[in-house]
Scaffold this active site. Structure first.
Site: not given
Ligand SMILES: Cc1ncc(COP(=O)(O)O)c(C=O)c1O
Length: 383
Positions: A53, A106, A178, A203
């Site tokens: 961890r 998001y 992000d 992604k």
């Molecule tokens: C722009 C964006 N930020 C954060 C996330 C969250 O990521 P995760 O699904 O890996 O937790 C997503 C998920 O679709 C996303 O598209």
């Protein structure tokens, strides 16, 4: 070979954190499927590892690669993008603090703020981040962070990262970005003044729709120490298998992104000429309101394309259900093309809020298949 950090992006993605294994010479970091490590006496840690961890060699390889790709000093790998966001919020914010978030964040990010952190006393304001005056006006004495997405999910809005970094600095706040939609190949926010970069590595970084993960990267060593403490104390780490798989995907990020972008441009051409399509949202279009800023801060405009159907929600839903090669599904950034209806799928959690997305909107994650096949599929589905 000179300093790796002076080398090009693709070279760093393939080599950073990935020295051949000292024991066997394996050119790929092994999967250290292990929870604990033999200690050389009490307090004597062979290679610095004690418990997975806290740190695991496969995760270390991935974290060093992440830091190098984003031009940061430390990278941290998490079990998901939302786990990374949550860890960051609990590291830098306290009850009573305030965060500015994108007006079209998001949906899961919005839910994390609205349904989880707000209960623990963290206040937030959604603001359209392309409007710098609106951002300045939303700053309060308690503002601890501006949280930015650019391009945004799913409306492909663009925010000026250098300008937001300045506003954050002037306010004594942090800028967190992000960078999921752009990937570090197309955009490196730390070089524009951001304090923290976050990814859903699920992604483009992973790139093959076979692993869920998240990341944070920072330039400041002290902030890195605090995040490292919370990563271990909260425990939402990426496991060794997931770290290995994501690292493997990231090696081809540069070539994949070039192809994603080229295919997306061809798809945009098709959509802009189609009579059933009311508007196409893509920062590469000269009439996109964020085009000049995107051209300044991105290498190319990415593989995500959204569009609105002239005949409303029913037409949008019908297109999503008619494509064959574009698979109906959530997520994005994999080699295969995906299509979705944000209002009913990825962004259902913002229905009824200030972040509600238009019901005639369709979102495409344009993959790296042969572009002629992608265009034929869309032409058939649009009718
Ligand atoms: C722009 C964006 N930020 C954060 C996330 C969250 O990521 P995760 O699904 O890996 O937790 C997503 C998920 O679709 C996303 O598209």
């Amino acid at each position: 070979m000179g300093d790796l950090q002076d080398q090009g992006f693709a070279t760093r993605a393939i080599h950073a954190g990935q020295e051949p294994d000292p024991t066997t010479g394996a050119v790929v970091p092994p999967i250290y499927a292990v929870s604990t490590f033999k200690q050389d006496g009490i307090g004597g840690l062979r290679g610095g590892y004690e418990y997975s961890r806290s740190a695991n060699p496969t995760r270390t390889a991935w974290e060093e690669c992440l830091a190098s790709m984003e031009g940061g000093v430390r990278g941290f790998a998490f079990a998901s993008g939302l786990a990374a966001e949550d860890t960051l919020l609990r590291t830098v914010c306290s009850p009573g603090d305030h965060v500015i978030i994108p007006g079209d964040a998001y949906g899961g990010t919005y839910r994390l703020f609205a349904r989880v952190h707000q209960r623990w006393g963290l206040d937030f304001t959604p603001v359209p981040l392309h409007d710098l005056d609106a951002v300045r006006a939303a700053i309060r004495p308690a503002t601890r962070m501006i949280w930015c997405e650019t391009p945004t999910n799913p409306l492909l809005g663009i925010a000026d990262l250098a300008a937001l970094a300045q506003i954050a600095r002037d306010a004594g706040a942090l800028l967190g970005v992000d960078n999921t939609f752009a990937s570090p190949y197309l955009q490196q926010p730390l070089s524009l003044g951001a304090d923290v970069v976050m990814h859903s590595t699920t992604k483009y970084l992973g790139g093959h729709s076979d692993v869920v993960g998240g990341a944070l990267v920072v330039t400041d060593g002290a902030l890195g120490e605090q995040i490292g403490f919370h990563q271990n104390a909260m425990g939402a780490v990426a496991g060794p298998f997931d770290s290995w798989l994501t690292l493997r995907g990231a090696k081809t990020l540069a070539v994949r992104m070039d192809r994603h972008c080229a295919n997306a441009e061809a798809v945009v051409d098709l959509l802009t000429g189609h009579q059933g399509v009311a508007s196409v949202l893509y920062p590469g279009l000269p009439d996109h309101p964020g085009h000049a800023v995107a051209a300044k801060q991105m290498r190319a405009f990415g593989g995500m394309v959204s569009f609105r159907m002239r005949d409303g929600e029913a037409a949008a839903v019908a297109v999503c259900e008619r494509t064959q090669l574009f698979t109906l599904g959530e997520s994005l950034g994999g080699v295969e093309s995906l299509i979705e209806h944000p209002a009913r799928m990825t962004h259902a959690s913002v229905a009824g809020s200030a972040l509600e997305v238009p019901s005639d909107l369709v979102r495409l994650s344009v993959g790296i298949e042969d572009v002629a096949d992608l265009l034929a599929d869309l032409r058939d589905a649009l009718g």
